[in-house]
Design an enzyme around this catalytic site. Structure first.
Site, PDB file in Angstrom:
ATOM      1  N   THR A  81      22.300 109.216   8.906  1.00  0.00           N
ATOM      2  CA  THR A  81      23.624 108.600   9.098  1.00  0.00           C
ATOM      3  C   THR A  81      24.667 109.712   9.117  1.00  0.00           C
ATOM      4  O   THR A  81      24.880 110.338  10.143  1.00  0.00           O
ATOM      5  CB  THR A  81      23.927 107.541   8.018  1.00  0.00           C
ATOM      6  OG1 THR A  81      23.698 108.093   6.717  1.00  0.00           O
ATOM      7  CG2 THR A  81      23.052 106.314   8.217  1.00  0.00           C
ATOM      8  N   LYS A 120      16.754 111.311   3.908  1.00  0.00           N
ATOM      9  CA  LYS A 120      18.120 111.337   4.412  1.00  0.00           C
ATOM     10  C   LYS A 120      19.030 111.002   3.242  1.00  0.00           C
ATOM     11  O   LYS A 120      18.648 110.310   2.293  1.00  0.00           O
ATOM     12  CB  LYS A 120      18.328 110.373   5.574  1.00  0.00           C
ATOM     13  CG  LYS A 120      18.110 108.905   5.292  1.00  0.00           C
ATOM     14  CD  LYS A 120      19.278 108.147   4.703  1.00  0.00           C
ATOM     15  CE  LYS A 120      20.513 108.309   5.547  1.00  0.00           C
ATOM     16  NZ  LYS A 120      21.677 107.600   4.901  1.00  0.00           N
ATOM     17  N   THR A 141      23.266 106.278   1.432  1.00  0.00           N
ATOM     18  CA  THR A 141      21.961 105.822   0.981  1.00  0.00           C
ATOM     19  C   THR A 141      20.960 106.976   0.982  1.00  0.00           C
ATOM     20  O   THR A 141      20.962 107.822   1.853  1.00  0.00           O
ATOM     21  CB  THR A 141      21.465 104.705   1.907  1.00  0.00           C
ATOM     22  OG1 THR A 141      22.285 103.563   1.725  1.00  0.00           O
ATOM     23  CG2 THR A 141      20.023 104.330   1.630  1.00  0.00           C
ATOM     24  N   GLU A 156      28.293 115.137   1.618  1.00  0.00           N
ATOM     25  CA  GLU A 156      29.397 115.019   2.572  1.00  0.00           C
ATOM     26  C   GLU A 156      30.495 116.038   2.276  1.00  0.00           C
ATOM     27  O   GLU A 156      31.063 116.054   1.190  1.00  0.00           O
ATOM     28  CB  GLU A 156      29.955 113.602   2.539  1.00  0.00           C
ATOM     29  CG  GLU A 156      28.985 112.593   3.139  1.00  0.00           C
ATOM     30  CD  GLU A 156      29.450 111.163   3.018  1.00  0.00           C
ATOM     31  OE1 GLU A 156      28.958 110.325   3.789  1.00  0.00           O
ATOM     32  OE2 GLU A 156      30.277 110.873   2.134  1.00  0.00           O
ATOM     33  N   ASN A 207      35.098 110.159   4.077  1.00  0.00           N
ATOM     34  CA  ASN A 207      35.039 108.854   3.429  1.00  0.00           C
ATOM     35  C   ASN A 207      36.282 108.009   3.679  1.00  0.00           C
ATOM     36  O   ASN A 207      36.244 106.789   3.556  1.00  0.00           O
ATOM     37  CB  ASN A 207      34.789 109.024   1.938  1.00  0.00           C
ATOM     38  CG  ASN A 207      33.337 109.353   1.664  1.00  0.00           C
ATOM     39  OD1 ASN A 207      32.480 108.484   1.701  1.00  0.00           O
ATOM     40  ND2 ASN A 207      33.048 110.628   1.436  1.00  0.00           N
ATOM     41  N   THR A 228      36.371 102.630   9.390  1.00  0.00           N
ATOM     42  CA  THR A 228      37.315 102.281  10.446  1.00  0.00           C
ATOM     43  C   THR A 228      37.392 103.317  11.545  1.00  0.00           C
ATOM     44  O   THR A 228      37.926 103.034  12.593  1.00  0.00           O
ATOM     45  CB  THR A 228      38.735 102.088   9.844  1.00  0.00           C
ATOM     46  OG1 THR A 228      39.089 103.279   9.117  1.00  0.00           O
ATOM     47  CG2 THR A 228      38.754 100.916   8.888  1.00  0.00           C
TER      48      THR A 228
END
Length: 409
Positions: free
Chosen positions: A149, A175, A198, A282, A404, A409
């Protein structure tokens, strides 16, 4: 040939583009054993768990699986009865195309929560993947890409283990980049001690092993690895760790010594994957190992290591290469663990910065430069017992906030 997920004998895989992801990248994957494989799995203990987790718990209970089917781009979480139906349909479709039973398939999903799966695309993807199955490096890479992802890199690990005169192989992929705080266990709502996008992890091996033995080895391995990694300490609805043993090597684990060797190999693969998750957090610029030693107990060591690893203040300081040791010591003292700062010692990148209740004179500029690295070590020695724990984490950067803030959106 470079070792990969399909290096153990008896497996094939594929990853295809089904149009679930807006990016157009691969998003449906199949991992298939040539014949029923011994299987064990652990899942999120979040009380809010996704439909594929509910189905997967049921299907792996018998200790045997033929395949794992995965979609990315949609978590199939908080989707009610329709979500359960869709997860079961994924299993039925995968079973149909490989010639198995639906309860021999373990489903996984990852992506945005609260959206129903586009089942027409999922079905087409599963049927397409079945035509692409193979055991080459390219097939393993396609599988890895299809489960990602927000990950920036693929994550894999392989090792071999000598059992007597024979050699078996253990390989894994995973992942995970955000929504990382796995607390893997058996039942929802019962988080395990020290457990934590996840996290999905799949391990293959060609050893012959009984399902109860494999289950008994999996939890200790998870405790040392995936349950000891945190990016944001947010336990996902979909976290899954599954191991398939094909038995195709013909090598049996028929002694305590053989089981111990296999366990060490399983730990090696899982710890490597966990570290790779932390490194690919991230927006991360560095992977951080928080090591707590000589604590009153392992539980206390784990509490302190997690408190340090999850401190937003510290994670920001690490991003700026700031040797702000006060944030570390105070995090250890606030988590409820037995901790006496007058006995403790702290090292950053090998330099002692705090000792027995008082600061230690050190060259701040030199330590800051040493922190400008891809890997950092924080070592807190409590001098109150024999407890120890290691937690893997990463820094927080401006990019973390941007990712994040814009994810949905």
């Amino acid at each position: 040939m470079t070792p990969h997920l399909l290096s153990p004998k008896g497996f094939k895989a594929a990853g295809v583009k089904a149009g679930i992801k807006a990016s157009g990248k691969r998003d449906v994957a199949l991992l298939v054993a040539d014949r029923p494989a011994t299987a064990a799995a652990l899942f999120t203990t979040n009380r809010v768990f996704a439909a594929p987790v509910a189905v997967g718990r049921d299907h792996v209970a018998g200790g045997s699986l033929r395949a794992i089917v995965v979609n990315s781009g949609n978590a199939n979480a908080c989707t009610g009865k329709q979500g359960l139906k869709d997860a079961k349909t994924m299993c039925a479709l995968a079973a149909e195309v490989i010639g198995a039973k639906a309860n021999q398939i373990l489903p996984s999903s990852t992506g945005i929560i609260g959206h129903h799966l586009p089942m027409a695309k999922v079905e087409a993807g599963i049927r397409n993947a079945a035509t692409q199955l193979g055991d080459s490096r390219e097939h393993a890479e396609a599988f890895m890409e299809a489960i990602l992802t927000t990950d920036l890199v693929r994550k894999e690990a392989v090792t071999t283990v000598k059992i007597g005169r024979e050699t078996i192989t253990i390989a894994g992929v995973c992942k995970g980049s955000g929504m990382i705080g796995p607390r893997l266990g058996i039942e929802p709502g019962k988080p395990m001690r020290g457990l934590h996008a996840t996290m999905l992890a799949y391990v293959t091996t060609d050893v012959q092993i009984a399902a109860p033995a494999l289950r008994n080895l999996l939890m200790p391995s998870a405790m040392k690895s995936f349950n000891s990694v945190t990016v944001d300490d947010h336990t996902s609805t979909n976290d899954t760790l599954a191991v398939l043993a094909s038995g195709a090597s013909g090598v049996r684990l028929d002694s305590a010594g053989a089981l111990k060797k296999f366990a060490a190999g399983l730990d090696e693969v899982c710890v490597s994957l966990a570290k790779q998750i932390a490194a690919d957090g991230e927006g991360a610029t560095k992977m951080v190992s928080v090591i707590v030693k000589s604590a009153a107990s392992d539980r206390d060591a784990n509490l302190m290591a997690r408190a340090i690893a999850n401190s937003p203040l510290l994670k920001c300081a690490l991003n700026g290469n700031d040797p702000n040791w006060g944030r570390i010591v105070s995090a250890a003292g606030m988590c409820g663990a037995t901790f006496d700062p007058d006995k403790a010692e702290l090292k950053l990148q090998g330099t002692q910065v705090f000792k027995r209740g008082t600061p230690v004179a050190f060259d701040a500029e030199k330590v800051s430069k040493s922190m400008d690295a891809r890997t950092l070590d924080i070592v807190l020695t409590c001098n109150t017992g024999k407890g120890q724990a290691t937690v893997y984490t990463c820094d927080f950067s401006k990019e973390y906030v941007a990712i994040n803030a814009d994810y949905h959106t």
